[in-house]
Motif scaffolding. Structure first.
Motif, PDB file in Angstrom:
ATOM      1  N   MET A 154      28.508   5.332 -26.848  1.00  0.00           N
ATOM      2  CA  MET A 154      27.422   4.777 -26.048  1.00  0.00           C
ATOM      3  C   MET A 154      26.691   3.662 -26.794  1.00  0.00           C
ATOM      4  O   MET A 154      26.296   2.668 -26.190  1.00  0.00           O
ATOM      5  N   LYS A 155      26.523   3.804 -28.101  1.00  0.00           N
ATOM      6  CA  LYS A 155      25.881   2.740 -28.887  1.00  0.00           C
ATOM      7  C   LYS A 155      26.683   1.452 -28.794  1.00  0.00           C
ATOM      8  O   LYS A 155      26.131   0.371 -28.614  1.00  0.00           O
ATOM      9  N   HIS A 156      27.996   1.566 -28.917  1.00  0.00           N
ATOM     10  CA  HIS A 156      28.844   0.375 -28.853  1.00  0.00           C
ATOM     11  C   HIS A 156      28.903  -0.209 -27.444  1.00  0.00           C
ATOM     12  O   HIS A 156      28.932  -1.425 -27.283  1.00  0.00           O
ATOM     13  N   ASN A 158      26.492  -0.004 -25.278  1.00  0.00           N
ATOM     14  CA  ASN A 158      25.174  -0.620 -25.090  1.00  0.00           C
ATOM     15  C   ASN A 158      25.132  -1.993 -25.772  1.00  0.00           C
ATOM     16  O   ASN A 158      24.607  -2.945 -25.220  1.00  0.00           O
ATOM     17  N   ALA A 159      25.719  -2.078 -26.966  1.00  0.00           N
ATOM     18  CA  ALA A 159      25.754  -3.357 -27.684  1.00  0.00           C
ATOM     19  C   ALA A 159      26.578  -4.389 -26.922  1.00  0.00           C
ATOM     20  O   ALA A 159      26.305  -5.588 -26.990  1.00  0.00           O
ATOM     21  N   LYS A 160      27.587  -3.931 -26.185  1.00  0.00           N
ATOM     22  CA  LYS A 160      28.408  -4.842 -25.372  1.00  0.00           C
ATOM     23  C   LYS A 160      27.733  -5.177 -24.043  1.00  0.00           C
ATOM     24  O   LYS A 160      28.275  -5.970 -23.276  1.00  0.00           O
ATOM     25  N   GLY A 161      26.595  -4.568 -23.759  1.00  0.00           N
ATOM     26  CA  GLY A 161      25.876  -4.853 -22.521  1.00  0.00           C
ATOM     27  C   GLY A 161      26.400  -4.121 -21.309  1.00  0.00           C
ATOM     28  O   GLY A 161      26.195  -4.553 -20.180  1.00  0.00           O
ATOM     29  N   LYS A 162      27.092  -3.007 -21.512  1.00  0.00           N
ATOM     30  CA  LYS A 162      27.650  -2.261 -20.379  1.00  0.00           C
ATOM     31  C   LYS A 162      26.575  -1.509 -19.602  1.00  0.00           C
ATOM     32  O   LYS A 162      26.774  -1.160 -18.458  1.00  0.00           O
ATOM     33  N   PHE A 163      25.456  -1.220 -20.253  1.00  0.00           N
ATOM     34  CA  PHE A 163      24.353  -0.563 -19.531  1.00  0.00           C
ATOM     35  C   PHE A 163      23.048  -0.914 -20.182  1.00  0.00           C
ATOM     36  O   PHE A 163      22.952  -1.479 -21.196  1.00  0.00           O
TER      37      PHE A 163
END
Length: 163
Positions: A154-156, A158-163
């Motif tokens: 989830m951290k990764h 989130n960093a990719k802007g998926k959520f």
């Protein structure tokens, strides 16, 4: 002209409220940005599975091309982040989880041409297990088993802007 004080006070009070500016959203709640950032967001399960497959393939590629010393350092650094990496072969299957043993048995029972990596959800979705078969000269020599904690993924994402 005589001014009635009783009527003047309500008119002045009404004038104060009528002429004033209404507060915008930020003036009403200065923490609205923070609240939006902390909102519970729904994560698409397919994004988690897809990303774990991509990340698992990336890690497997590094492990298959690296030296034993580099692999040990990589495994150690990944474990500190919440990723457990194991190499399982016919000897070390004893230390594998029941699911990993089933996958290992399936890999050994399947023709080399039909083998591929796979992804499994573990512990009601709290972990995602990625497995990658490793070939020797002409046969299967073992598999890399990579267990991702969901919060790492989830951290990764989130960093990719998926959520």
């Amino acid at each position: 002209m005589k001014i009635n004080k009783r009527k003047l006070f309500p008119l002045l009070l009404l004038g104060m409220f009528a002429c004033g500016t209404s507060p915008n959203d930020m003036e009403r709640n200065p923490f609205s940005e923070e609240m939006n950032a902390r909102k519970i967001k729904k994560i698409d399960q397919t994004d988690l599975i897809t990303f774990s497959k991509e990340k698992g393939a990336e890690i497997s590629k590094l492990l298959t091309s690296g030296s034993p010393q580099k692999n040990a350092l990589l495994m150690d650094s990944l474990q500190k982040k919440g990723v457990v990496v194991k190499f399982l072969d016919s000897v070390s299957v004893v230390g594998a989880s029941p699911l990993e043993q089933q996958i290992m048995e399936a890999y050994y029972a399947t023709d080399k041409a039909n083998l591929s990596d796979n992804v499994q959800e573990v512990s009601k979705g709290a972990f995602i297990l990625y497995n990658y078969p490793v070939y020797g000269d002409s046969s299967l020599s073992g598999m890399y088993s990579i267990l991702f904690k969901k919060d790492f993924l989830m951290k990764h994402l989130n960093a990719k802007g998926k959520f």
